[in-house]
Motif scaffolding. Structure first.
Motif, PDB file in Angstrom:
ATOM      1  N   VAL A  22       2.057  -6.367  -8.654  1.00 42.43           N
ATOM      2  CA  VAL A  22       1.782  -5.197  -7.458  1.00 42.43           C
ATOM      3  C   VAL A  22       2.704  -6.435  -6.935  1.00 42.43           C
ATOM      4  O   VAL A  22       2.085  -7.858  -7.144  1.00 42.43           O
ATOM      5  CB  VAL A  22       0.021  -4.905  -7.470  1.00 42.43           C
ATOM      6  CG1 VAL A  22       0.908  -4.969  -6.081  1.00 42.43           C
ATOM      7  CG2 VAL A  22       0.371  -4.002  -8.400  1.00 42.43           C
ATOM      8  N   SER A  23       3.829  -6.420  -6.240  1.00 38.19           N
ATOM      9  CA  SER A  23       3.882  -7.267  -5.057  1.00 38.19           C
ATOM     10  C   SER A  23       2.960  -7.988  -4.297  1.00 38.19           C
ATOM     11  O   SER A  23       1.802  -7.372  -4.307  1.00 38.19           O
ATOM     12  CB  SER A  23       5.542  -7.296  -4.255  1.00 38.19           C
ATOM     13  OG  SER A  23       5.379  -6.019  -4.159  1.00 38.19           O
ATOM     14  N   LEU A  24       2.631  -9.148  -3.151  1.00 36.67           N
ATOM     15  CA  LEU A  24       2.323  -9.486  -2.662  1.00 36.67           C
ATOM     16  C   LEU A  24       2.537  -8.845  -1.563  1.00 36.67           C
ATOM     17  O   LEU A  24       2.843  -8.817  -0.254  1.00 36.67           O
ATOM     18  CB  LEU A  24       2.387 -10.513  -2.542  1.00 36.67           C
ATOM     19  CG  LEU A  24       1.305 -11.386  -3.670  1.00 36.67           C
ATOM     20  CD1 LEU A  24       2.535 -13.120  -3.399  1.00 36.67           C
ATOM     21  CD2 LEU A  24       0.635 -11.535  -3.650  1.00 36.67           C
ATOM     22  N   GLY A  25       1.728  -7.816  -1.061  1.00 32.01           N
ATOM     23  CA  GLY A  25       1.758  -6.628   0.400  1.00 32.01           C
ATOM     24  C   GLY A  25       1.151  -6.198   0.466  1.00 32.01           C
ATOM     25  O   GLY A  25       0.664  -4.984  -0.759  1.00 32.01           O
ATOM     26  N   PRO A  26      -0.165  -6.251   1.887  1.00 29.88           N
ATOM     27  CA  PRO A  26      -1.020  -5.301   1.501  1.00 29.88           C
ATOM     28  C   PRO A  26      -1.012  -3.310   1.877  1.00 29.88           C
ATOM     29  O   PRO A  26      -1.736  -2.800   0.716  1.00 29.88           O
ATOM     30  CB  PRO A  26      -1.447  -5.705   2.593  1.00 29.88           C
ATOM     31  CG  PRO A  26      -1.502  -7.211   2.734  1.00 29.88           C
ATOM     32  CD  PRO A  26      -0.282  -7.409   2.130  1.00 29.88           C
ATOM     33  N   GLU A  27      -0.076  -3.376   1.979  1.00 28.23           N
ATOM     34  CA  GLU A  27       0.790  -2.244   3.065  1.00 28.23           C
ATOM     35  C   GLU A  27       1.277  -1.536   1.141  1.00 28.23           C
ATOM     36  O   GLU A  27       1.172  -0.466   0.480  1.00 28.23           O
ATOM     37  CB  GLU A  27       1.991  -2.336   3.246  1.00 28.23           C
ATOM     38  CG  GLU A  27       2.713  -2.705   2.804  1.00 28.23           C
ATOM     39  CD  GLU A  27       3.198  -4.966   3.491  1.00 28.23           C
ATOM     40  OE1 GLU A  27       4.005  -4.654   3.009  1.00 28.23           O
ATOM     41  OE2 GLU A  27       2.431  -5.202   3.873  1.00 28.23           O
ATOM     42  N   ILE A  28       1.702  -2.529  -0.282  1.00 25.15           N
ATOM     43  CA  ILE A  28       1.745  -2.071  -1.390  1.00 25.15           C
ATOM     44  C   ILE A  28       0.557  -1.914  -1.695  1.00 25.15           C
ATOM     45  O   ILE A  28       0.488  -0.357  -2.583  1.00 25.15           O
ATOM     46  CB  ILE A  28       2.530  -3.151  -2.007  1.00 25.15           C
ATOM     47  CG1 ILE A  28       3.878  -3.285  -1.614  1.00 25.15           C
ATOM     48  CG2 ILE A  28       2.872  -2.755  -3.439  1.00 25.15           C
ATOM     49  CD1 ILE A  28       5.038  -2.307  -1.572  1.00 25.15           C
ATOM     50  N   VAL A  29       0.067  -2.106  -2.095  1.00 29.45           N
ATOM     51  CA  VAL A  29      -1.401  -2.289  -2.665  1.00 29.45           C
ATOM     52  C   VAL A  29      -2.529  -1.045  -2.054  1.00 29.45           C
ATOM     53  O   VAL A  29      -2.808  -0.451  -2.753  1.00 29.45           O
ATOM     54  CB  VAL A  29      -2.514  -3.318  -2.857  1.00 29.45           C
ATOM     55  CG1 VAL A  29      -4.054  -2.778  -3.218  1.00 29.45           C
ATOM     56  CG2 VAL A  29      -2.078  -4.413  -3.276  1.00 29.45           C
ATOM     57  N   GLN A  30      -2.033  -0.859  -0.570  1.00 32.97           N
ATOM     58  CA  GLN A  30      -2.712   0.949  -0.288  1.00 32.97           C
ATOM     59  C   GLN A  30      -2.163   1.379  -0.701  1.00 32.97           C
ATOM     60  O   GLN A  30      -2.141   2.661  -1.648  1.00 32.97           O
ATOM     61  CB  GLN A  30      -2.756   0.225   1.097  1.00 32.97           C
ATOM     62  CG  GLN A  30      -2.812   1.593   2.332  1.00 32.97           C
ATOM     63  CD  GLN A  30      -4.546   1.671   1.596  1.00 32.97           C
ATOM     64  OE1 GLN A  30      -5.345   0.967   2.118  1.00 32.97           O
ATOM     65  NE2 GLN A  30      -5.238   3.109   1.593  1.00 32.97           N
ATOM     66  N   LYS A  31      -0.397   1.608  -0.548  1.00 35.49           N
ATOM     67  CA  LYS A  31       0.147   2.468  -0.987  1.00 35.49           C
ATOM     68  C   LYS A  31      -0.513   2.735  -2.620  1.00 35.49           C
ATOM     69  O   LYS A  31      -0.391   4.772  -3.010  1.00 35.49           O
ATOM     70  CB  LYS A  31       1.595   2.724  -1.697  1.00 35.49           C
ATOM     71  CG  LYS A  31       2.297   3.180  -1.566  1.00 35.49           C
ATOM     72  CD  LYS A  31       3.773   3.180  -1.211  1.00 35.49           C
ATOM     73  CE  LYS A  31       4.905   4.693  -1.858  1.00 35.49           C
ATOM     74  NZ  LYS A  31       6.001   3.827  -1.760  1.00 35.49           N
TER      75      LYS A  31
END
Length: 99
Positions: free
Chosen positions: A49-58
């Protein structure tokens, strides 16, 4: 001087290729436990998973890690992952400014 090959991995959320060091690895261990793997070398089925809180939220909203790791991932783990990713991103930006 010979240039070294940079290992690339695909983010399971955005389906984009990134250098391995810019992603966080999530592992389903042989005991069916899901953990964050900061070393990238732990035994088990992995997903990046890439280092972006929005990516983790998705990933959390769609429960993408459940599908990729073939195990039920708890909301507590997603919250821990989001916190870890936010910390790593801030750390990366902090140390990038010093260079």
């Amino acid at each position: 001087m010979k240039q070294r090959k940079i290992p690339m991995r695909k983010c399971v959320v955005s389906n984009e290729m990134f250098p391995k060091k810019e992603l966080v690895r999530i592992v389903r261990t042989p005991d069916q436990e899901v953990v964050i793997d900061p070393t990238g070398k732990q035994n088990g089925r992995g997903a990046y998973v890439s280092l972006g809180p929005e990516i983790v939220q998705k990933a959390w909203d769609k429960h993408l890690l459940d599908r990729h790791l073939n195990v039920k991932v708890s909301d507590d783990f997603y919250a821990e992952l989001k916190e870890y990713v936010a910390h790593q991103k801030a750390r990366k930006e902090l140390f990038a400014d010093e260079s």
